[in-house]
Scaffold this motif. Structure first.
Motif, mmCIF file in Angstrom:
data_model
loop_
_atom_site.group_PDB
_atom_site.id
_atom_site.type_symbol
_atom_site.label_atom_id
_atom_site.label_comp_id
_atom_site.label_asym_id
_atom_site.label_seq_id
_atom_site.Cartn_x
_atom_site.Cartn_y
_atom_site.Cartn_z
ATOM 1 N N ALA A 109 12.272 36.594 -48.682
ATOM 2 C CA ALA A 109 11.520 35.874 -49.809
ATOM 3 C C ALA A 109 12.339 34.701 -50.483
ATOM 4 O O ALA A 109 13.560 35.154 -51.009
ATOM 5 C CB ALA A 109 10.930 36.582 -50.723
ATOM 6 N N GLY A 110 11.791 33.589 -50.487
ATOM 7 C CA GLY A 110 12.353 32.430 -51.232
ATOM 8 C C GLY A 110 13.666 31.842 -50.307
ATOM 9 O O GLY A 110 14.115 30.777 -51.014
ATOM 10 N N ARG A 111 13.662 32.193 -49.128
ATOM 11 C CA ARG A 111 15.045 31.687 -48.213
ATOM 12 C C ARG A 111 14.342 31.063 -47.130
ATOM 13 O O ARG A 111 13.211 31.029 -46.707
ATOM 14 C CB ARG A 111 15.550 32.612 -47.764
ATOM 15 C CG ARG A 111 16.509 33.700 -48.641
ATOM 16 C CD ARG A 111 17.616 32.694 -49.285
ATOM 17 N NE ARG A 111 18.205 33.504 -50.324
ATOM 18 C CZ ARG A 111 19.249 33.258 -51.046
ATOM 19 N NH1 ARG A 111 19.849 31.941 -50.656
ATOM 20 N NH2 ARG A 111 19.785 34.131 -52.078
ATOM 21 N N ILE A 112 15.030 29.722 -46.978
ATOM 22 C CA ILE A 112 14.584 28.611 -46.043
ATOM 23 C C ILE A 112 15.805 28.251 -45.116
ATOM 24 O O ILE A 112 16.976 28.157 -45.664
ATOM 25 C CB ILE A 112 14.032 27.282 -46.709
ATOM 26 C CG1 ILE A 112 14.894 26.825 -47.719
ATOM 27 C CG2 ILE A 112 12.668 27.850 -47.457
ATOM 28 C CD1 ILE A 112 14.430 25.391 -48.106
ATOM 29 N N ASN A 113 15.403 27.708 -44.048
ATOM 30 C CA ASN A 113 16.560 26.545 -43.284
ATOM 31 C C ASN A 113 15.627 25.244 -43.337
ATOM 32 O O ASN A 113 14.415 25.050 -43.483
ATOM 33 C CB ASN A 113 16.486 26.988 -41.874
ATOM 34 C CG ASN A 113 16.927 28.224 -41.673
ATOM 35 O OD1 ASN A 113 17.645 28.762 -42.440
ATOM 36 N ND2 ASN A 113 16.970 28.737 -40.346
ATOM 37 N N ALA A 114 16.700 24.272 -43.784
ATOM 38 C CA ALA A 114 16.053 22.926 -43.929
ATOM 39 C C ALA A 114 17.017 22.035 -43.327
ATOM 40 O O ALA A 114 18.248 22.083 -43.253
ATOM 41 C CB ALA A 114 16.174 22.632 -45.480
ATOM 42 N N ARG A 115 16.341 20.697 -42.822
ATOM 43 C CA ARG A 115 17.230 19.728 -42.276
ATOM 44 C C ARG A 115 16.574 18.538 -43.083
ATOM 45 O O ARG A 115 15.401 18.069 -43.155
ATOM 46 C CB ARG A 115 16.866 19.316 -40.821
ATOM 47 C CG ARG A 115 17.465 20.148 -39.920
ATOM 48 C CD ARG A 115 17.269 19.963 -38.520
ATOM 49 N NE ARG A 115 15.747 19.849 -38.137
ATOM 50 C CZ ARG A 115 14.954 20.723 -38.048
ATOM 51 N NH1 ARG A 115 15.439 22.106 -37.893
ATOM 52 N NH2 ARG A 115 13.689 20.347 -37.542
ATOM 53 N N ILE A 116 17.559 17.962 -43.897
ATOM 54 C CA ILE A 116 17.108 16.885 -44.783
ATOM 55 C C ILE A 116 17.914 15.574 -44.680
ATOM 56 O O ILE A 116 19.215 15.349 -44.384
ATOM 57 C CB ILE A 116 17.688 17.328 -46.244
ATOM 58 C CG1 ILE A 116 16.931 18.819 -46.652
ATOM 59 C CG2 ILE A 116 17.095 16.493 -47.329
ATOM 60 C CD1 ILE A 116 17.229 19.330 -48.126
ATOM 61 N N THR A 117 17.230 14.401 -44.659
ATOM 62 C CA THR A 117 17.990 13.232 -44.579
ATOM 63 C C THR A 117 17.776 12.629 -45.843
ATOM 64 O O THR A 117 16.835 12.343 -46.546
ATOM 65 C CB THR A 117 17.060 12.175 -43.631
ATOM 66 O OG1 THR A 117 16.927 12.764 -42.158
ATOM 67 C CG2 THR A 117 17.777 10.631 -43.345
ATOM 68 N N LEU A 118 19.034 12.138 -46.435
ATOM 69 C CA LEU A 118 19.251 11.687 -47.819
ATOM 70 C C LEU A 118 19.675 10.090 -47.650
ATOM 71 O O LEU A 118 20.098 9.647 -46.760
ATOM 72 C CB LEU A 118 20.359 12.379 -48.442
ATOM 73 C CG LEU A 118 20.318 13.705 -48.648
ATOM 74 C CD1 LEU A 118 21.497 14.286 -49.338
ATOM 75 C CD2 LEU A 118 18.975 14.264 -49.654
ATOM 76 N N GLU A 119 18.853 9.323 -48.822
ATOM 77 C CA GLU A 119 18.964 7.856 -48.611
ATOM 78 C C GLU A 119 19.339 7.373 -49.769
ATOM 79 O O GLU A 119 18.790 8.011 -50.842
ATOM 80 C CB GLU A 119 17.697 7.209 -47.960
ATOM 81 C CG GLU A 119 17.525 7.453 -46.579
ATOM 82 C CD GLU A 119 16.285 6.743 -46.185
ATOM 83 O OE1 GLU A 119 15.571 6.019 -46.812
ATOM 84 O OE2 GLU A 119 16.370 6.689 -44.783
#
Length: 161
Positions: free
Chosen positions: A149-159
């Motif tokens: 619960a409350g855990r994720i995998n993420a791919r984030i592009t920051l700009e």
């Protein structure tokens, strides 16, 4: 009208003409002079109010400049730091150090970050801090929910920055 006036005695004629002149003066006063002076008074009050507001705005601008000079510039990367460095440093200080799997540059002002088993709330807080403090925003996010619960995998592009 002339005939009627001619029939009057000289005394009555002077009284009628004097009354007409007095009535003309009263009409001019109430129909022209009094509205004009009232409008002029309103304009003076408006101008005074606007002068006071302008003085307040100028003082507020000076205060804002002093505050801006006293506070370090937010929304920009610190001198000598890259987007990658800021992203890594802030992620580690935001309880995401163990969740970072990879950070790589993507173009001039962007980077891609991979997170695994990260706390969703920590990721959102980290992104908010990046936006507020450095002007870095998430241009693209892919989030996958995990079993815990409350855990994720993420791919984030920051700009930005």
């Amino acid at each position: 009208m002339k005939q009627w006036l001619a029939q009057l005695s000289p005394r009555e004629r002077r009284t009628v003409l004097g009354g007409a002149a007095l009535l003309s003066v009263i009409l001019v006063y109430f129909l022209a002079w009094q509205p004009f002076t009232h409008y002029l008074k309103q304009l003076r009050l408006t101008a005074q109010s606007q002068q006071e507001q302008l003085a307040w705005m100028r003082q507020a601008a000076r205060d804002a400049e002093q505050l801006r000079a006293a506070v370090p510039a937010s929304g920009r990367l610190p001198p000598g730091q890259s987007l990658l460095g800021v992203a890594d440093q802030t992620a580690k200080s935001g309880n995401l150090g163990s969740a970072i799997k990879r950070i790589e540059p993507e173009g001039q002002n962007s980077a891609r970050v991979w997170l695994e088993q990260a706390a969703f709330d920590d990721v959102i807080q980290w992104l908010q801090n990046l936006k507020r403090d450095y002007g870095i925003h998430a241009a693209d996010i892919v989030i996958e929910r995990r079993e815990a619960a409350g855990r994720i995998n993420a791919r984030i592009t920051l700009e930005g920055g």
